[in-house]
Scaffold this motif. Structure first.
Motif, PDB file in Angstrom:
ATOM      1  N   UNK A  47       0.882  -1.164   0.000  1.00  0.00           N
ATOM      2  CA  UNK A  47       0.000   0.000   0.000  1.00  0.00           C
ATOM      3  C   UNK A  47       0.919   1.213   0.000  1.00  0.00           C
ATOM      4  N   UNK A  48       0.839   2.035  -1.041  1.00  0.00           N
ATOM      5  CA  UNK A  48       1.706   3.204  -1.181  1.00  0.00           C
ATOM      6  C   UNK A  48       0.819   4.446  -1.103  1.00  0.00           C
ATOM      7  N   UNK A  49       0.942   5.165  -0.005  1.00  0.00           N
ATOM      8  CA  UNK A  49       0.120   6.343   0.246  1.00  0.00           C
ATOM      9  C   UNK A  49       0.851   7.589  -0.249  1.00  0.00           C
ATOM     10  N   UNK A  50       0.331   8.191  -1.305  1.00  0.00           N
ATOM     11  CA  UNK A  50       0.950   9.379  -1.893  1.00  0.00           C
ATOM     12  C   UNK A  50       0.134  10.638  -1.603  1.00  0.00           C
ATOM     13  N   UNK A  51      -0.820  10.555  -0.698  1.00  0.00           N
ATOM     14  CA  UNK A  51      -1.743  11.679  -0.496  1.00  0.00           C
ATOM     15  C   UNK A  51      -1.078  12.945   0.025  1.00  0.00           C
ATOM     16  N   UNK A  52       0.095  12.861   0.604  1.00  0.00           N
ATOM     17  CA  UNK A  52       0.786  14.067   1.080  1.00  0.00           C
ATOM     18  C   UNK A  52       1.725  14.651   0.028  1.00  0.00           C
ATOM     19  N   UNK A  53       1.824  13.976  -1.084  1.00  0.00           N
ATOM     20  CA  UNK A  53       2.641  14.511  -2.184  1.00  0.00           C
ATOM     21  C   UNK A  53       1.800  15.486  -2.991  1.00  0.00           C
ATOM     22  N   UNK A  54       2.460  16.491  -3.540  1.00  0.00           N
ATOM     23  CA  UNK A  54       1.756  17.482  -4.347  1.00  0.00           C
ATOM     24  C   UNK A  54       1.322  16.909  -5.688  1.00  0.00           C
ATOM     25  N   UNK A  55       2.157  16.091  -6.264  1.00  0.00           N
ATOM     26  CA  UNK A  55       1.918  15.576  -7.606  1.00  0.00           C
ATOM     27  C   UNK A  55       2.875  14.424  -7.866  1.00  0.00           C
ATOM     28  N   UNK A  56       2.598  13.714  -8.935  1.00  0.00           N
ATOM     29  CA  UNK A  56       3.530  12.680  -9.381  1.00  0.00           C
ATOM     30  C   UNK A  56       4.466  13.332 -10.380  1.00  0.00           C
ATOM     31  N   UNK A  57       5.705  13.100 -10.223  1.00  0.00           N
ATOM     32  CA  UNK A  57       6.695  13.660 -11.134  1.00  0.00           C
ATOM     33  C   UNK A  57       6.628  12.927 -12.468  1.00  0.00           C
ATOM     34  N   UNK A  58       6.415  13.663 -13.546  1.00  0.00           N
ATOM     35  CA  UNK A  58       6.373  13.027 -14.857  1.00  0.00           C
ATOM     36  C   UNK A  58       7.709  12.390 -15.202  1.00  0.00           C
ATOM     37  N   UNK A  59       8.787  12.935 -14.664  1.00  0.00           N
ATOM     38  CA  UNK A  59      10.090  12.349 -14.917  1.00  0.00           C
ATOM     39  C   UNK A  59      10.224  10.981 -14.249  1.00  0.00           C
TER      40      UNK A  59
END
Length: 145
Positions: A58-70
């Motif tokens: 389970x990978x929680x990314x909710x505190x990240x602003x965005x996913x890096x396209x790079x």
């Protein structure tokens, strides 16, 4: 709980815990990581998963602003293919996103659709609610034993 290991210093951008009761490795990004932190964080999760035999994440990314396209090509071409050989079989990753972030991802041509993972030994699900993500992982738990 993870096995004690003094060689793994704490990371200020990623928390992780192996839930032995559910056989799920939970990784929570605490902020938007730099590209180097993103790579280091995912490699840390892989090292921990290998140590405890976790093929459900389970990978929680909710505190990240965005996913890096790079980072998308790096994930698809370099990181995800490492998982099955190191972990001994198929791997399932349930990603948690904020609803607006998930909407952006689903409409970003640089991010492959979920059908990209069909027939591959690593599978990804995208969710906005932790309970739904955990149900998705639980559906695969019996297959991995």
């Amino acid at each position: 709980m993870l096995p004690p290991d003094a060689t793994l210093p704490a990371l200020d951008y990623l928390q992780y815990q192996f839930r032995s009761d559910l056989q799920v490795l939970v990784g929570r990004w605490l902020r938007q990581p730099t590209e180097a932190e993103l790579h280091a964080g995912y490699h840390r999760l892989l090292d921990v998963a290998e140590a405890v035999g976790a093929r459900l994440w389970l990978v929680d990314t909710r505190r990240r602003d965005h996913a890096s396209q790079q980072s998308t090509p790096w994930m698809m071409e370099h990181f995800l293919p490492l998982l099955p050989p190191r972990l001994g079989g198929p791997v399932h990753l349930a990603y948690l996103f904020m609803p607006t972030h998930l909407h952006e991802l689903e409409h970003d041509a640089a991010v492959p659709p979920l059908t990209y993972f069909d027939g591959r030994p690593y599978h990804v699900g995208r969710f906005t609610e932790e309970q739904a993500a955990m149900r998705w992982l639980a559906a695969y738990q019996a297959q991995l034993q």
